[in-house]
Structures are given as C-alpha cells and as structure tokens.
Design a protein around this motif. Structure first.
Motif, PDB file in Angstrom:
ATOM      1  N   PRO A   1       2.063   5.713   0.156  1.00  0.00           N
ATOM      2  CA  PRO A   1       1.616   7.060  -0.224  1.00  0.00           C
ATOM      3  C   PRO A   1       0.236   7.422   0.303  1.00  0.00           C
ATOM      4  O   PRO A   1      -0.006   8.585   0.640  1.00  0.00           O
ATOM      5  CB  PRO A   1       1.623   7.036  -1.755  1.00  0.00           C
ATOM      6  CG  PRO A   1       1.948   5.666  -2.186  1.00  0.00           C
ATOM      7  CD  PRO A   1       2.427   4.890  -1.017  1.00  0.00           C
ATOM      8  N   THR A   2      -0.668   6.455   0.396  1.00  0.00           N
ATOM      9  CA  THR A   2      -2.003   6.787   0.901  1.00  0.00           C
ATOM     10  C   THR A   2      -1.936   7.180   2.371  1.00  0.00           C
ATOM     11  O   THR A   2      -2.536   8.174   2.794  1.00  0.00           O
ATOM     12  CB  THR A   2      -2.971   5.605   0.683  1.00  0.00           C
ATOM     13  OG1 THR A   2      -3.053   5.336  -0.721  1.00  0.00           O
ATOM     14  CG2 THR A   2      -4.358   5.919   1.207  1.00  0.00           C
TER      15      THR A   2
ATOM     16  N   ALA B   1      -0.253   5.987   8.136  1.00  0.00           N
ATOM     17  CA  ALA B   1      -0.660   7.364   8.479  1.00  0.00           C
ATOM     18  C   ALA B   1      -0.109   7.740   9.852  1.00  0.00           C
ATOM     19  O   ALA B   1       0.370   8.863  10.055  1.00  0.00           O
ATOM     20  CB  ALA B   1      -2.187   7.471   8.459  1.00  0.00           C
ATOM     21  N   ALA B   2      -0.168   6.792  10.787  1.00  0.00           N
ATOM     22  CA  ALA B   2       0.356   7.066  12.140  1.00  0.00           C
ATOM     23  C   ALA B   2       1.859   7.321  12.075  1.00  0.00           C
ATOM     24  O   ALA B   2       2.385   8.243  12.696  1.00  0.00           O
ATOM     25  CB  ALA B   2       0.044   5.879  13.049  1.00  0.00           C
ATOM     26  N   ARG B   3       2.554   6.507  11.280  1.00  0.00           N
ATOM     27  CA  ARG B   3       4.015   6.672  11.152  1.00  0.00           C
ATOM     28  C   ARG B   3       4.324   8.027  10.508  1.00  0.00           C
ATOM     29  O   ARG B   3       5.221   8.755  10.947  1.00  0.00           O
ATOM     30  CB  ARG B   3       4.568   5.542  10.272  1.00  0.00           C
ATOM     31  CG  ARG B   3       6.073   5.527  10.169  1.00  0.00           C
ATOM     32  CD  ARG B   3       6.695   4.864  11.386  1.00  0.00           C
ATOM     33  NE  ARG B   3       8.121   5.115  11.479  1.00  0.00           N
ATOM     34  CZ  ARG B   3       8.649   6.138  12.155  1.00  0.00           C
ATOM     35  NH1 ARG B   3       7.869   6.994  12.786  1.00  0.00           N
ATOM     36  NH2 ARG B   3       9.949   6.297  12.224  1.00  0.00           N
ATOM     37  N   ALA B   4       3.554   8.342   9.450  1.00  0.00           N
ATOM     38  CA  ALA B   4       3.821   9.586   8.712  1.00  0.00           C
ATOM     39  C   ALA B   4       3.486  10.818   9.548  1.00  0.00           C
ATOM     40  O   ALA B   4       4.098  11.869   9.377  1.00  0.00           O
ATOM     41  CB  ALA B   4       3.024   9.599   7.409  1.00  0.00           C
ATOM     42  N   ALA B   5       2.520  10.679  10.465  1.00  0.00           N
ATOM     43  CA  ALA B   5       2.149  11.835  11.306  1.00  0.00           C
ATOM     44  C   ALA B   5       3.380  12.370  12.047  1.00  0.00           C
ATOM     45  O   ALA B   5       3.561  13.576  12.186  1.00  0.00           O
ATOM     46  CB  ALA B   5       1.057  11.434  12.291  1.00  0.00           C
ATOM     47  N   TRP B   6       4.251  11.456  12.480  1.00  0.00           N
ATOM     48  CA  TRP B   6       5.474  11.901  13.171  1.00  0.00           C
ATOM     49  C   TRP B   6       6.381  12.675  12.224  1.00  0.00           C
ATOM     50  O   TRP B   6       7.040  13.632  12.624  1.00  0.00           O
ATOM     51  CB  TRP B   6       6.240  10.694  13.730  1.00  0.00           C
ATOM     52  CG  TRP B   6       5.512   9.916  14.782  1.00  0.00           C
ATOM     53  CD1 TRP B   6       5.093   8.629  14.697  1.00  0.00           C
ATOM     54  CD2 TRP B   6       5.115  10.373  16.089  1.00  0.00           C
ATOM     55  NE1 TRP B   6       4.451   8.249  15.855  1.00  0.00           N
ATOM     56  CE2 TRP B   6       4.455   9.297  16.731  1.00  0.00           C
ATOM     57  CE3 TRP B   6       5.248  11.584  16.778  1.00  0.00           C
ATOM     58  CZ2 TRP B   6       3.930   9.396  18.018  1.00  0.00           C
ATOM     59  CZ3 TRP B   6       4.734  11.683  18.070  1.00  0.00           C
ATOM     60  CH2 TRP B   6       4.080  10.604  18.659  1.00  0.00           C
ATOM     61  N   LEU B   7       6.425  12.229  10.964  1.00  0.00           N
ATOM     62  CA  LEU B   7       7.303  12.911   9.998  1.00  0.00           C
ATOM     63  C   LEU B   7       6.868  14.361   9.804  1.00  0.00           C
ATOM     64  O   LEU B   7       7.672  15.225   9.462  1.00  0.00           O
ATOM     65  CB  LEU B   7       7.312  12.176   8.648  1.00  0.00           C
ATOM     66  CG  LEU B   7       7.778  10.721   8.665  1.00  0.00           C
ATOM     67  CD1 LEU B   7       7.690  10.107   7.277  1.00  0.00           C
ATOM     68  CD2 LEU B   7       9.199  10.604   9.195  1.00  0.00           C
TER      69      LEU B   7
END
Lengths: 382, 177
Positions: free
Chosen positions: A164-165, A193-199
């Motif tokens: 979540p962070t 964060a890098a992975r979530a940026a794609w989402l």
C-alpha cells in the motif's frame, strides 16, 4: 513470550517478555505468523527517531492468527487469519472518517503529527510491535483484515505496509497516461511504487539507487529503467537531459531520511543529526520534476526539519503530496490486484529468518548483505 | 454538497455576509482526493463519537498539542531513570519546538547506557557483538569485517603510540627541568 528487544542503535536481541493483554474493549491479541523488517525500521535501528526507548519491540508489518478479542470486537473471532495494517486507527475520528487511517487522532498520545504505528517508537504512540510471538492490536474491529483463503501469507504480510505504501506513492503522484515517473529508492517500497506507476498508466518508469543488486531487481520487477546515482555526474541534469530538458512528470521519494549521497546532507542529517535525516532524495525529486509537476513523498523523515530547495517548489509550481499510507482504504483494491496477478508482492522476499535470529536479520538488511531485498521474521511454529 | 463549518469559534464570521462566498468552490479541485475523501458529507466537525477511553496503569507522556488523551495509548516501556526525567521535561514543549526533539534524542542515548547498567544489575553481560549481528557479518561480509578490524586496530595503535611519545617527552622535560 519471545520478542525482539531494542537495546540501542545497531543493537537488538531476542528477549522473554510478558504476554500482551487486552487493555481496551476494542483490542485483540494476535499470534504472529509472519513479521517483516521494514526499511523504516532501519531509521529506528540507526537511532534516528526521537523517543525510541530501550526495551521496545519493533515491527509494524505482520500477520497472524487472532488469539483473543475484547468485548467490543464483533467482526473478528479467535482463530481468524488476519493481516494487520501498520496504522492504528479508530475508524471514527475526524481524520479516519475521511479515509485518512494513517492520521488517526485517537491512537497517539505522544504526538499529533502522526497516528499510532505498531512498534515505531513513542513518537508513534509507544505500542510494542509484531516482531514477537504475540502482539496487542488496538481497534481490532477497524484495521485487521481477514486473509482470503486463496492468498499466500507471504503476499498477505506485504499488504500491511510495503504494497500500500508503494501504491499510494504512485496514487499521490496523480500519474496521467504516458507520464514519465522517476522513483528514488529501489527498496521494497520503491519497487512497489515503480510497479504501481504502470497500473496508473505511466509511459516510462525510471528508478535510481546506488545498490546494484537492487537496481537489477528493479529492472525486472518494475520493470523499469534503472540507474546508479553514483555513476551519474548529476542526477538532476541526467533526468532533464533524458526528458527533453523539461523534467519528469512525477517524482517519487521512496527513500526518506536514511538516504545516501551528498556530503552535506550526510554530515548534517545522518552524522550530526541536525536535520531530520539526509533529504537528498527529496532534493533531487523537487529539482528533477518538471514545472507544474508532482512530487510524491512516502520516504520517512524525522519530526524536525530538512534542507530542501523550497524556493524551487514555489518557482516551479510543484505540488508536493505526502502521507503515511492509508492501508485500510487501499486494501480492497490491492487484494484485487494480487488476485488478478497485477502485482506479486512475495517476489520481493529474499530472506525468511527465524525470530530467534532477529539481530542477524537486522544486520543483513541494514548492511544490504547477501542480496537482501526484504526479510521476513518467522516466529517458532509460524 | 455543503460542507459544514469545521471548527467553532466565538468570533466565527457569518459566511452569508461575505459577497461571493463559495462561488468558485470546486470539489474536483482537490489534490488530496482520494487520499482524503471530502466528497461525502461525513458531518465533519471537531466533535465525533469517541471510542471508549483506555485508562493506562503506566505513565504516558502526552504531547501538549493534544487537548485530551487519545482514546487508546501504547503502554510499552514507560519513562524511567534519568532518561525518563529528560523525557518528562521534553514534553513541556510542543512538537514544533526543536528542543522537544533534541531532549528526546538525548534521553534515547542516556537510555542506552541505562540498558547496559540494567543488564549488569541483573547479572547479565550484554552480548553486544551478537546484538549487532556479528554472525551475519562474518557469514556474508568477511572482507568488510576484516577491513573494519584492521582500521580500528590501526587507529588504536596510532593513538597509543602518540600517547606513549607524548608521555616520554613529558618525562624528558621533567628530568631536564
């Protein structure tokens, strides 16, 4: 019961401690089955967080089995497998009502700036944490979330903070489709964060760190373009040049006060402790983001002050967004992402260590030995 | 959506007397959403239904920025000894005052010494190398460990030679005098 026992900077051990008790009608006692060491635990371990008392048990990323519940907890029962968000949140105060579960006003007597956090010094409430066999969980009817049957506990424990962070770091970045995002820090939060940026639709994701094995990991886990800042003359110039001189759309600080790089920041922030840690990652974020861009901060800093180029924030019209992750708010979406295979948190776990070896686990993680990305402590019988 | 006034004050201004009050309000112009959800009327005021209040049986230091004890408190490691005295003093200042944090940091350092003394008082010799994870250092960083030992040994040797030279010079000066 056995629990991690802080003895001073760089010193922890396993000690026998009294069993935690129900102290409030909405408490629960949880038998811990997995407990991570978080990058932010290293701020405590390094003696950087004020009011970190000898004898405290750290640990704010844990999951386990409910042993006992207080008389007002109606949604949990003994035997339930739960993951426990790191925020201690009442669910009904001015802030919790707005979804700011990381900013609860009813869980931290020692400070108003931050809500209660398990095992994170008295500045975060003075609660013993989950690097133990058992832990007291206040407001157990709000935070703890049942682990779905299909979910691996190794994924579940990472949903208590890291995932979540990292996700909220990307969310706060307000990423628009095609945006260029730079993430400072290739630790577990930076990776996520890098992975979530794609989402969120990023078009390009760049990760900076100085540890080569972590950058290698980020290259495939992100996936991301990765750079070692020690091999770059000037991080800001490098990022400007690679974005047609404009700067990145979104810059994420996933490092905080334990940053490396920059002599003055290290001297004043890390060595002399005249600043609330080394703020070079935030400095780079502010200076490398484009005019009108967004800087998202999830790196942890101490409560005093830091040297950052505030004039540039004004002149460039930058929006800075920051917070402790609001885990409870994000969990439903993140559980969906794990189920759909969009994220694979457990891939970050490199070390599973018995709780008995907690001192070695801390040293391996802090000194970045043996290719360590994320260590998980497993109490006996976990 | 009409948001209620979120705080109360004896000198609260009646917004209906302000020409144009709220005409440019735009809920979409909220960079905090969805982190802070103000799209629903949560009835936000400074009052809320408080959880039951915990009555701790250990000393809890409280920020002077709080107007009352939060409903739930942590009871780990209450303040004690000299570090406790310093911590109690630190809480006379607010979180926005540097002295508050500096005193707490000072108390933390004193507390480390108190921890060692407490160990010794319980006839326990703290295994400091073990607590610092020396086993993993030897397992995964032999070269680094050897380097650190060599640097410490070198510096210690240099200091002792320097001190010995200074003592010898003093003795010589004394004999000549």
């Amino acid at each position: 019961m056995l629990a991690m026992d802080y003895r001073g900077p760089y010193r922890v051990r396993l000690s026998e401690k009294p069993m935690p008790k129900i102290l409030h009608p909405r408490d629960a006692i949880v038998r811990v089955t997995r407990s991570c060491i978080c990058g932010s635990d290293l701020h405590l371990y390094h003696g950087m967080v004020p009011d970190t008392r000898v004898g405290m048990t750290f640990g704010h990323e844990f999951c386990g089995i409910v042993e006992e519940v207080g008389p007002e907890v109606e949604n949990l029962k003994a035997g339930d497998h739960v993951l426990v968000p790191f925020n201690i949140a009442c669910g009904q105060c001015h802030f919790c009502k707005q979804g700011l579960f990381g900013n609860c006003h009813e869980s931290n007597a020692q400070a108003t700036a931050v809500g209660g956090i398990y095992g994170y010094s008295h500045t975060a409430g003075g609660y013993d944490g989950g690097q133990a066999e058992y832990v007291r969980v206040p407001y157990a009817d709000v935070g703890p979330t049942l682990i779905p049957d299909w979910m691996d506990p190794d994924d579940a424990v990472l949903l208590t903070d890291v995932v979540p962070t990292g996700y909220q770091a990307a969310e706060m970045g307000g990423i628009q489709k095609g945006d260029t995002v730079v993430v400072f820090g290739a630790g577990p939060v930076g990776l996520m964060a890098a992975r979530a940026a794609w989402l969120f639709g990023a078009g390009r994701v760049i990760v900076f760190d100085h540890i080569d094995y972590r950058l290698e990991f980020a290259r495939t886990f992100g996936p991301a373009e990765v750079y070692n800042f020690k091999e770059v003359d000037d991080v800001v110039v490098f990022l400007k040049k690679t974005t047609d001189g404009l700067g990145v759309d979104v810059a994420i600080d996933a490092v905080g006060g334990d940053a490396k790089g920059n002599f003055l920041q290290t001297l004043f922030g890390t060595k002399l402790k005249l600043e609330a840690g080394n703020a070079i990652a935030l400095h780079w974020a502010i200076n490398s983001v484009k005019k009108g861009g967004i800087v998202s901060v999830v790196g942890v800093y101490g409560p005093t002050g830091n040297m950052v180029p505030m004039g540039n924030v004004v002149n460039k019209g930058i929006t800075i967004r920051a917070n402790q992750a609001s885990v409870k708010r994000l969990l439903p979406r993140l559980i969906e992402h794990v189920r759909a295979g969009h994220i694979n948190p457990k891939a970050m776990i490199t070390h599973k260590v018995p709780l008995a070896d907690v001192a070695d686990a801390y040293h391996i993680f802090a000194a970045k030995l043996d290719g360590c990305i994320k260590p998980v402590l497993v109490p006996n019988g976990g | 959506m009409t948001l209620p006034v979120k705080t109360e004050s004896p000198s609260l201004v009646d917004t209906s007397t302000i020409p144009g009050w709220g005409v440019d309000a735009d809920p979409r112009n909220d960079p905090t959403y969805p982190m802070r959800d103000q799209t629903q009327d949560h009835g936000l005021t400074r009052h809320w239904d408080r959880p039951p209040i915990q009555h701790p049986d250990v000393e809890i230091l409280q920020s002077i920025e709080h107007i009352r004890q939060p409903a739930v408190v942590g009871t780990s490691t209450p303040p004690s000894g000299l570090s406790g005295v310093l911590r109690r003093t630190a809480f006379r200042w607010s979180e926005s005052n540097w002295i508050h944090w500096l005193m707490l940091m000072g108390a933390d350092r004193i507390n480390v010494v108190e921890g060692v003394v407490a160990d010794l008082a319980h006839a326990r010799l703290p295994n400091i190398p073990g607590e610092m994870g020396i086993r993993s250092e030897l397992a995964y960083n032999k070269r680094g460990f050897t380097k650190k030992v060599a640097v410490v040994a070198g510096v210690s040797l240099a200091i002792s030679l320097l001190a010995r030279g200074r003592r010898a010079r003093k003795r010589e000066d004394g004999t000549q005098g």
